[in-house]
Design a protein around this motif. Sequence first.
Motif, PDB file in Angstrom:
ATOM      1  N   ASN A 466       4.172 -11.337  12.044  1.00  0.00           N
ATOM      2  CA  ASN A 466       3.216 -10.850  13.033  1.00  0.00           C
ATOM      3  C   ASN A 466       2.518  -9.563  12.600  1.00  0.00           C
ATOM      4  O   ASN A 466       1.788  -8.970  13.391  1.00  0.00           O
ATOM      5  CB  ASN A 466       3.913 -10.633  14.380  1.00  0.00           C
ATOM      6  N   LEU A 467       2.772  -9.121  11.381  1.00  0.00           N
ATOM      7  CA  LEU A 467       2.128  -7.902  10.915  1.00  0.00           C
ATOM      8  C   LEU A 467       0.631  -8.153  10.729  1.00  0.00           C
ATOM      9  O   LEU A 467       0.216  -9.103  10.047  1.00  0.00           O
ATOM     10  CB  LEU A 467       2.751  -7.443   9.595  1.00  0.00           C
ATOM     11  N   THR A 468      -0.165  -7.288  11.315  1.00  0.00           N
ATOM     12  CA  THR A 468      -1.625  -7.450  11.230  1.00  0.00           C
ATOM     13  C   THR A 468      -2.111  -7.399   9.788  1.00  0.00           C
ATOM     14  O   THR A 468      -3.019  -8.138   9.400  1.00  0.00           O
ATOM     15  CB  THR A 468      -2.320  -6.351  12.058  1.00  0.00           C
ATOM     16  N   SER A 469      -1.518  -6.520   8.983  1.00  0.00           N
ATOM     17  CA  SER A 469      -1.945  -6.377   7.598  1.00  0.00           C
ATOM     18  C   SER A 469      -1.705  -7.656   6.808  1.00  0.00           C
ATOM     19  O   SER A 469      -2.565  -8.085   6.019  1.00  0.00           O
ATOM     20  CB  SER A 469      -1.206  -5.208   6.950  1.00  0.00           C
ATOM     21  N   VAL A 470      -0.565  -8.303   7.015  1.00  0.00           N
ATOM     22  CA  VAL A 470      -0.257  -9.536   6.293  1.00  0.00           C
ATOM     23  C   VAL A 470      -1.170 -10.664   6.760  1.00  0.00           C
ATOM     24  O   VAL A 470      -1.674 -11.453   5.949  1.00  0.00           O
ATOM     25  CB  VAL A 470       1.226  -9.911   6.486  1.00  0.00           C
ATOM     26  N   ASN A 632       0.665   4.598   0.641  1.00  0.00           N
ATOM     27  CA  ASN A 632       0.229   5.345   1.817  1.00  0.00           C
ATOM     28  C   ASN A 632      -0.471   4.476   2.851  1.00  0.00           C
ATOM     29  O   ASN A 632      -0.704   4.929   3.969  1.00  0.00           O
ATOM     30  CB  ASN A 632      -0.718   6.476   1.392  1.00  0.00           C
ATOM     31  N   SER A 633      -0.855   3.263   2.499  1.00  0.00           N
ATOM     32  CA  SER A 633      -1.536   2.364   3.422  1.00  0.00           C
ATOM     33  C   SER A 633      -0.778   1.048   3.462  1.00  0.00           C
ATOM     34  O   SER A 633      -0.484   0.466   2.415  1.00  0.00           O
ATOM     35  CB  SER A 633      -2.981   2.136   2.981  1.00  0.00           C
ATOM     36  N   GLU A 634      -0.464   0.564   4.657  1.00  0.00           N
ATOM     37  CA  GLU A 634       0.376  -0.625   4.785  1.00  0.00           C
ATOM     38  C   GLU A 634      -0.235  -1.844   4.118  1.00  0.00           C
ATOM     39  O   GLU A 634       0.389  -2.495   3.278  1.00  0.00           O
ATOM     40  CB  GLU A 634       0.645  -0.919   6.266  1.00  0.00           C
ATOM     41  N   GLN A 635      -1.486  -2.166   4.461  1.00  0.00           N
ATOM     42  CA  GLN A 635      -2.111  -3.366   3.901  1.00  0.00           C
ATOM     43  C   GLN A 635      -2.307  -3.240   2.402  1.00  0.00           C
ATOM     44  O   GLN A 635      -2.015  -4.178   1.655  1.00  0.00           O
ATOM     45  CB  GLN A 635      -3.454  -3.629   4.593  1.00  0.00           C
ATOM     46  N   GLU A 636      -2.793  -2.099   1.943  1.00  0.00           N
ATOM     47  CA  GLU A 636      -2.988  -1.905   0.506  1.00  0.00           C
ATOM     48  C   GLU A 636      -1.654  -1.875  -0.227  1.00  0.00           C
ATOM     49  O   GLU A 636      -1.579  -2.299  -1.381  1.00  0.00           O
ATOM     50  CB  GLU A 636      -3.767  -0.620   0.269  1.00  0.00           C
TER      51      GLU A 636
END
Length: 714
Positions: A466-470, A632-636
């Motif tokens: 459910n992670l938005t980044s994934v 430092n950034s979840e999606q990256e």
Amino acid sequence: MEVHENSSEPSGPLPIRRLQESVINRIAAGEIIHRPAAALKELIENSLDAESTSIKITVKDGGVKLLQIQDNGCGIRKTDLPILAERFTTSKISTFSDLSKLTTYGFRGEALASMSFVAHLSVVTKTKEDTLCLESLLRRRSSRNDGTTITIENLFYNTPTRLGALRGASEEYARILDVVQKYAIHNPHVAFSCKKAGSASPDVSTPSGSDTKTAIRMIYGQTIVKDLLHSKILPTDSEADSEAGENDDSPLWSAEAFFTNANYQAKKTVLLLFINHRLVESSRIKKALEGIYVGVLPKGTSPFMYLSLQIDPQSIDVNVHPTKREVRFLNEDEIIERLANSMQGTLLNQSQSRVYEYQTLLTGGILEKQTDLKGKGKAKEVTFDEPEGGERSGSSSAAATPHATAKKTPSNHKVRTSQKDRTLESMFPVLNPSQVKTRNVIDVDEEDEAPPTPKTTSEIKESLCNLTSVLALRKAIGKLRHHQLTEILENHIFVGIVDLGRCLSLIQHAKNLYLVNHGALAEELFYQLGLRQFGNFSRIRLEPPPSLHKLVSLAVDVEEGVKKDNPDSGQITDKIVRILTERREMLSEYFSLTINSEGLVESIPLILKNYTPNLDKLPLFLMRLGPQVNWNSEQECFESFLRELAYFYVPEPLIPDKVVGSESKDGEEATRWQIQHALFPALSRYIVAPKSLLNRDVVQVANLPDLYRVFERC
């Protein structure tokens, strides 16, 4: 007590003031000199006006720090030096009527003045009569060859806004080279040289005394010359007769053009336009000349054109643009039409046969377009002969009808679609060696038995997350999907490995044979599979678990350039180890990369069952996680980590050119087996191919009908 309200509106019109001389000069300089290439254009034109046969240009930092031009022209008189850099001082005209018979490049006398207002300018010159040369700023005398050297330093030092608006030094230097190349082609009798300060060899160098075609070849290469057409254009017969009359005002003009034929194709139109030897731009002429290639060149391709137009000076106005970039002349429509018609006639009179060079051809389906005798095209289905016991790939329901199967298929349209047919690898003794050499150091969860065949491989299901980044990363894969390339990889037949070190393999789809970079395909596949299994990886357990610090230290020590830039490589190792150990809980939960409290690597993620990555690359993989992952950034962070993991899984040797022994040969056989029996089946099943793979990683090398034509001639 009275209260007076202050009004913000002025009580009357503002007074008109005379601007200071310095402000006037800087404003004028901004109109003429807007970048280093513009300054160089003015300097080149001055050198050509001085009848130079050799022009040498030196540039530093894109022309901002240094822009120097040296010629062997007639030089400047000693008495003219005091007013050399003043506005409106020129030797080209004396009255306004001189503009109607102007044959020189410059005439306004603002170029050197504008440069002196926004840069540090120095001039060294010598005429034939002088025994010593004169430097205008320092008033020094020295021996020197005839000619003039103009040096511009610290361009726009006093106009920071203009300086900040410039692009990078490399782009400004590219613009300078473009100007030099254009003038070198138009003036083949002059030797041009342009180089960066401190460089041993010039980036542009042309000899004196050559011709236009030779100059084009030296600058744009030999390839363009074989497709180059030449045309000399004059007015029509009626126009020529009327020009000889007494009361006709039609201008006398002529033109010479070099332009490419239908075989030459470029991504962008290149037009070198000179009117009365002046480099100019004209959207109308460009549009008209591009129009002659409509229907001749494929869509998305463009030609090369060089046009030199000579017009009676009395019919042309050169003073319509501050930088002389545009001109106006009489009977413009008639001349442009004549130019286009003449060039189009020359183009169409050439042989209509073309030479096509192509790299990729993706059919994207099983329907071919055939043309009947009347010339009308209609779609006709291609039927495939099916070998006994074979499976059909990409067939449609229509092909299974009695009418479709009854058709006789030509031999050059028969396609092998059975997976049971032989491959290149089947002609050599091939082991089934996956994980044979690594059983002593790894233990794969849920897979202790020998690897099964690809047909029994279980489905890799997408993990619940459910992670938005994934979810955003998964969605991005679908947006980049190239449907035709994905279809080819889904329905391909593996032919064989061409070069293991260079990651090259052959696959077949329908009637086409493709050379693919299986390393690039694997990297994209493993990234997508890693994202597909996010948070639910199987594990490869390392027995005994190695030390994280030792693995990272090993990679840091062998990394090129580290010891030169950072003598103490231990600090780099400690920093990378600290980054990974501080995040070991996250790495274990999301990626199954387990690092215990003692700093030992207990397990690494398993992306594809029956496929073991080259563990020689493990130190490099762990070392790259420190600087290459954006923590430092979840999606990256997730994207960069999975990219590094995919790179680790690519089936390539750590040292491609290493001489292999008997033990390494066994490892090579294991890699070959994995590529054929694990990697390519997974490619056909899971990959969503992006368009970027078409740039250089998937190339069509042959197709069945063309091969039959070749063999029929034998």
